[in-house]
Design an enzyme around this catalytic site. Structure first.
Site, PDB file in Angstrom:
ATOM      1  N   TYR A 135       0.811  -1.214   0.000  1.00 16.99           N
ATOM      2  CA  TYR A 135       0.000   0.000   0.000  1.00 16.99           C
ATOM      3  C   TYR A 135       0.847   1.268   0.000  1.00 16.99           C
ATOM      4  CZ  TYR A 135      -4.293  -2.618   0.634  1.00 16.99           C
ATOM      5  OH  TYR A 135      -5.365  -3.457   0.435  1.00 16.99           O
ATOM      6  N   LYS A 182       2.951 -14.276   5.646  1.00 19.53           N
ATOM      7  CA  LYS A 182       3.340 -15.212   4.590  1.00 19.53           C
ATOM      8  C   LYS A 182       4.859 -15.364   4.614  1.00 19.53           C
ATOM      9  CE  LYS A 182       2.028 -17.959   1.263  1.00 19.53           C
ATOM     10  NZ  LYS A 182       1.293 -19.197   1.593  1.00 19.53           N
ATOM     11  N   ASP A 239      -6.145  -6.118   5.236  1.00 21.43           N
ATOM     12  CA  ASP A 239      -7.270  -5.604   4.461  1.00 21.43           C
ATOM     13  C   ASP A 239      -8.192  -6.749   4.040  1.00 21.43           C
ATOM     14  OD1 ASP A 239      -8.872  -3.810   3.158  1.00 21.43           O
ATOM     15  OD2 ASP A 239      -7.507  -3.439   1.498  1.00 21.43           O
TER      16      ASP A 239
END
Length: 487
Positions: A135, A182, A239
């Site tokens: 982002y 991750k 998100d």
């Protein structure tokens, strides 16, 4: 004294009505807060669609920025970016410019709102890092057919959000924090959050901590969501799973959020502007009202916050539900729903328990930009990203010949993260976007600019290059990843 340092008298708060259904939801929240006796003095300013159309690319006027900087607290409706106007989301602009690094999204089963998870006791909070990751919005077309987005994760940003998650758990009387990343694939970026989280966790012995891979976290949220208390994660992961989580309790109409920094806090619903429902008096204002409840707790107005939360619980369990729950032809109008909440102030829900809350202690880290200072560092090579229509073999051969007598030796060429030269025997579909990895075989440790310039001069005599990255070691550890097939 309130969180923003105001003691006695009305507390100034910047109010941004927003776009679409925003003004209807914000008016509902204002009415409820006033009826509950919350001592708020509103400063109304604009941002979003109308500002973009006026020609301001950020969507946020200077007077709005000045108001937020002065009040240090804002409540806002959803903002939209009209097609053809503006380059950045006004929402993201506000979050980043005021360093509201922690996005807090509570998810809790609502009384009277039937879902497949009713009775399971879903009650969790997503704490999402709010300013870094993908982002950051740093993107490039590196070739006409290959785009790049930089995923920026900092140790400092990870430490702030990890500490915030533990502090929020304490303030909200919660018992555990799960870190979802991750890190098994993105060991440098997502792995940073995992490593920092595990370093910070022992400082909070009263809070259970554990790590979960983000895809398993999503799986577990659907399978057994009641196991989670607080989940801390990176920006994009947060998100996604926060929207997933809101679906467990009836949808975005019940999903509040807070954007909190060490200086500024901005409160807003998760949902968008829903333009097709504008002016129909059918929208569910609960998410914005609950966002205002989060704001009251931030301001340490716990009594008023608890009263409003109880009133919402009583209203919902009595069967007063909006169209997003019952259907828009049968739901309670927005204004009537708001009236019902106001009429229920002072009552206590039979099924809804308001959690105990305490002051949120915000983490304070050093201000130095060089937050991590290695004791040793070395440059061991250079990656050069090249655009070429040649085959992997022909490009690798050409680069080897062009750079044969330089200080840097071509180790390999890769395509989309897979080594293709020298060949490995694998079958790989290649594009015109290549990464050529050069290493310093003799006396690594420094790479003078003239050596870089000479290498690029040789390469550009026959090929296009668009990007370089130094290959470094910090404290003896590789500061870059190897490609698939690279040893």
């Amino acid at each position: 004294m309130s969180q923003n340092g105001t003691a006695n008298g009305p507390i100034p708060v910047t109010l941004i009505p927003g776009d679409g259904i925003g003004p209807e939801c914000v008016i509902a929240a204002q009415r409820v807060l006033e009826a509950a006796g919350a001592p708020i003095e509103w400063e109304t300013h604009e941002a979003g669609a109308e500002v973009f159309v006026k020609g301001l690319p950020s969507g946020v006027p200077e007077e709005t920025m000045e108001s937020i900087a002065r009040t240090r607290v804002a409540l806002k409706g959803p903002l939209e970016t009209p097609v053809g106007f503006g380059e950045k989301s006004a929402n993201v602009t506000l979050r980043k410019l005021f360093e509201t690094y922690a996005n807090v999204r509570p998810v809790r089963e609502m009384p009277g709102v039937k879902t497949p998870y009713s009775g399971r006791g879903v009650d969790l909070v997503i704490v999402r890092e709010n300013v870094e990751d993908l982002y950051a919005g740093i993107e490039y077309l590196q070739t006409p057919g290959v785009a790049e987005c930089l995923k920026l994760i900092s140790v400092k940003g990870c430490e702030k959000i990890a500490r915030f998650a533990f502090e929020y758990a304490r303030s909200d009387a919660r018992e555990s924090v799960a870190c979802a990343t991750k890190a098994n694939i993105m060991k440098m970026t997502e792995g940073t959050l995992k490593r920092v989280f595990e370093r910070v966790a022992p400082e909070y012995p009263d809070i259970e901590s554990w790590h979960v891979i983000i895809d398993n976290c999503a799986h577990q949220l659907v399978k057994r969501p009641e196991q989670f208390d607080v989940i801390v994660t990176t920006n994009m992961n947060g998100d996604i799973i926060s929207d997933l989580s809101s679906a467990l309790i009836g949808g975005l109409g019940f999903a509040p959020s807070a954007n909190i920094g060490n200086e500024i806090a901005i409160f807003e619903a998760v949902h968008g502007s829903a333009p097709k429902y504008v002016g129909k008096n059918v929208i569910n204002p609960t998410a914005v009202i609950l966002s205002a409840v989060l704001m009251l707790r931030y301001l340490q107005l716990f009594e008023q916050a608890d009263a409003i939360e109880h009133a919402i619980g009583v209203t919902l369990e009595s069967g007063v539900l909006t169209g997003d729950v019952l259907g828009y032809d049968r739901g309670t109008p927005t204004t009537d729903y708001t009236d019902a909440i106001i009429s229920n102030l002072g009552k206590r829900s039979e099924t809804w328990t308001v959690r105990e809350h305490a002051r949120l202690e915000l983490p304070r880290l050093g201000a130095d930009p060089d937050y991590v200072r290695p004791s040793s560092r070395a440059v061991v090579g250079l990656d050069v990203f090249v655009e070429s229509p040649m085959s992997a073999h022909d490009l690798g051969t050409s680069l080897t010949e062009l750079t044969a007598d330089t200080r840097l030796t071509l180790k390999m060429v890769s395509s989309r993260g897979t080594k293709v030269f020298p060949p490995t025997g694998a079958i790989t579909d290649t594009l015109d976007h290549w990464r050529a990895r050069f290493i310093i075989e003799q006396n690594p440790g420094d790479l003078p600019d003239e050596d870089v310039h000479e290498l690029l001069r040789r390469i550009s005599s026959r090929h296009r290059w668009m990007h370089i990255e130094k290959l470094q070691e910090f404290d003896g550890e590789l500061a870059f990843t190897r490609d698939q097939g690279e040893n």
